[in-house]
Design a protein around this motif. Sequence first.
Motif, mmCIF file in Angstrom:
data_model
loop_
_atom_site.group_PDB
_atom_site.id
_atom_site.type_symbol
_atom_site.label_atom_id
_atom_site.label_comp_id
_atom_site.label_asym_id
_atom_site.label_seq_id
_atom_site.Cartn_x
_atom_site.Cartn_y
_atom_site.Cartn_z
ATOM 1 N N ALA A 176 1.223 -8.047 2.411
ATOM 2 C CA ALA A 176 2.414 -7.683 3.177
ATOM 3 C C ALA A 176 3.456 -7.019 2.286
ATOM 4 N N GLN A 177 3.574 -7.489 1.037
ATOM 5 C CA GLN A 177 4.570 -6.904 0.138
ATOM 6 C C GLN A 177 4.248 -5.445 -0.167
ATOM 7 N N LYS A 178 2.980 -5.108 -0.248
ATOM 8 C CA LYS A 178 2.615 -3.716 -0.478
ATOM 9 C C LYS A 178 3.010 -2.860 0.716
ATOM 10 N N THR A 179 2.790 -3.377 1.928
ATOM 11 C CA THR A 179 3.196 -2.650 3.129
ATOM 12 C C THR A 179 4.700 -2.426 3.132
ATOM 13 N N LEU A 180 5.470 -3.468 2.824
ATOM 14 C CA LEU A 180 6.922 -3.338 2.800
ATOM 15 C C LEU A 180 7.359 -2.319 1.747
ATOM 16 N N ALA A 181 6.717 -2.370 0.565
ATOM 17 C CA ALA A 181 7.086 -1.439 -0.501
ATOM 18 C C ALA A 181 6.826 0.006 -0.092
ATOM 19 N N ILE A 233 -3.883 1.085 7.408
ATOM 20 C CA ILE A 233 -2.511 0.615 7.198
ATOM 21 C C ILE A 233 -1.725 1.617 6.367
ATOM 22 N N ASP A 234 -2.302 2.072 5.262
ATOM 23 C CA ASP A 234 -1.581 3.001 4.384
ATOM 24 C C ASP A 234 -1.279 4.313 5.086
ATOM 25 N N ARG A 235 -2.193 4.778 5.925
ATOM 26 C CA ARG A 235 -1.957 6.021 6.675
ATOM 27 C C ARG A 235 -0.801 5.851 7.654
ATOM 28 N N ILE A 236 -0.738 4.700 8.305
ATOM 29 C CA ILE A 236 0.354 4.458 9.249
ATOM 30 C C ILE A 236 1.688 4.389 8.514
ATOM 31 N N CYS A 237 1.710 3.712 7.361
ATOM 32 C CA CYS A 237 2.944 3.643 6.571
ATOM 33 C C CYS A 237 3.414 5.037 6.182
ATOM 34 N N ALA A 238 2.481 5.883 5.766
ATOM 35 C CA ALA A 238 2.841 7.240 5.348
ATOM 36 C C ALA A 238 3.332 8.081 6.516
ATOM 37 N N LEU A 259 6.765 1.250 2.944
ATOM 38 C CA LEU A 259 7.728 1.639 3.971
ATOM 39 C C LEU A 259 9.119 1.838 3.373
ATOM 40 N N HIS A 260 9.508 0.970 2.442
ATOM 41 C CA HIS A 260 10.800 1.154 1.771
ATOM 42 C C HIS A 260 10.826 2.479 1.019
ATOM 43 N N GLN A 281 9.464 5.091 1.863
ATOM 44 C CA GLN A 281 9.640 6.156 2.854
ATOM 45 C C GLN A 281 11.063 6.182 3.412
ATOM 46 N N GLY A 282 11.920 5.310 2.877
ATOM 47 C CA GLY A 282 13.307 5.279 3.322
ATOM 48 C C GLY A 282 13.548 4.418 4.539
ATOM 49 N N MET A 283 12.582 3.550 4.868
ATOM 50 C CA MET A 283 12.707 2.716 6.055
ATOM 51 C C MET A 283 13.133 1.299 5.683
ATOM 52 N N GLN A 284 13.806 0.638 6.605
ATOM 53 C CA GLN A 284 14.172 -0.765 6.449
ATOM 54 C C GLN A 284 13.032 -1.604 7.026
ATOM 55 N N ALA A 285 12.418 -2.451 6.209
ATOM 56 C CA ALA A 285 11.209 -3.154 6.657
ATOM 57 C C ALA A 285 11.249 -4.610 6.214
ATOM 58 N N HIS A 286 10.742 -5.479 7.074
ATOM 59 C CA HIS A 286 10.600 -6.886 6.727
ATOM 60 C C HIS A 286 9.542 -7.518 7.637
ATOM 61 N N VAL A 287 9.085 -8.689 7.250
ATOM 62 C CA VAL A 287 8.117 -9.445 8.044
ATOM 63 C C VAL A 287 8.885 -10.280 9.059
ATOM 64 N N THR A 288 8.528 -10.136 10.327
ATOM 65 C CA THR A 288 9.228 -10.865 11.388
ATOM 66 C C THR A 288 8.415 -12.020 11.957
ATOM 67 N N GLU A 289 7.102 -11.974 11.829
ATOM 68 C CA GLU A 289 6.239 -13.012 12.410
ATOM 69 C C GLU A 289 5.159 -13.371 11.399
ATOM 70 N N ARG A 290 4.823 -14.657 11.356
ATOM 71 C CA ARG A 290 3.707 -15.123 10.532
ATOM 72 C C ARG A 290 2.982 -16.238 11.277
#
Length: 228
Positions: A170-175, A143-148, A177-178, A180-189
């Motif tokens: 999920a919050q760590k993933t969003l952080a 996951i971290d590699r993909i975010c980077a 990505l943010h 990295q300058g990306m707009q990120a949010h959770v869309t499905e749960r």
Amino acid sequence: MPSTALTYTDPLPRLIALPGVYRPQADTLLLADALAREPLRPGAQVVEIGTGTGVLALRAAARGAHVTAVDVAWPAVLAARLNGWRQRLRLRVLHGDFADRTRGRRFDLVLANPPYVPGPDSRLPAGGARRAWEAGREGRAVIDRICAAAPGLLRPGGVLLMVHSGMCGAQKTLALLHRQGMQAHVTERTRIPWGPVLRSRAAWLREQGLAEDGEDREELVVVRAQHP
């Protein structure tokens, strides 16, 4: 609002799944939900990281996208190629690490269902079916590699759709990505009963604070991140 249940109504097709290849499961269905809602123009460049049977890559190809699918496991590569041939859909299926096989290319859409199950062994398996789910002590090794890598994989306006367990944060993933300058949010749960792997390490998960006493259901999330 993010969905709280699996809502995908178009059934997934019967697919060849060779021994050791990850078969479509609840996380696949949840990511299929997100893909179905994502605008995708004909000719869009799409890559799926960890394609398995190729089911999501085939969904994108059926909508007219030009799809590259990558997997580290040769049986998955063969299964995805066979499934593309059976459905008469063109896929470019590559064997190897996603960073190596996508170097120098940018995409309109990146799909990812990476390994995300936390486990007591920080070393990732070098082969076998376990490569599809084992992801280190925090479940974030891939996951971290993909975010980077995401900003370098996406064209301007491009989108990453990635599914993983809520145990991974999920919050760590969003952080990430943010950052990295990306707009990120959770869309499905959605929440599903623990499978055999999580049940087998229930005591360890509780010791690590990744699960509460008596907890036996796992949250799955889809993160959507867009390159500016």
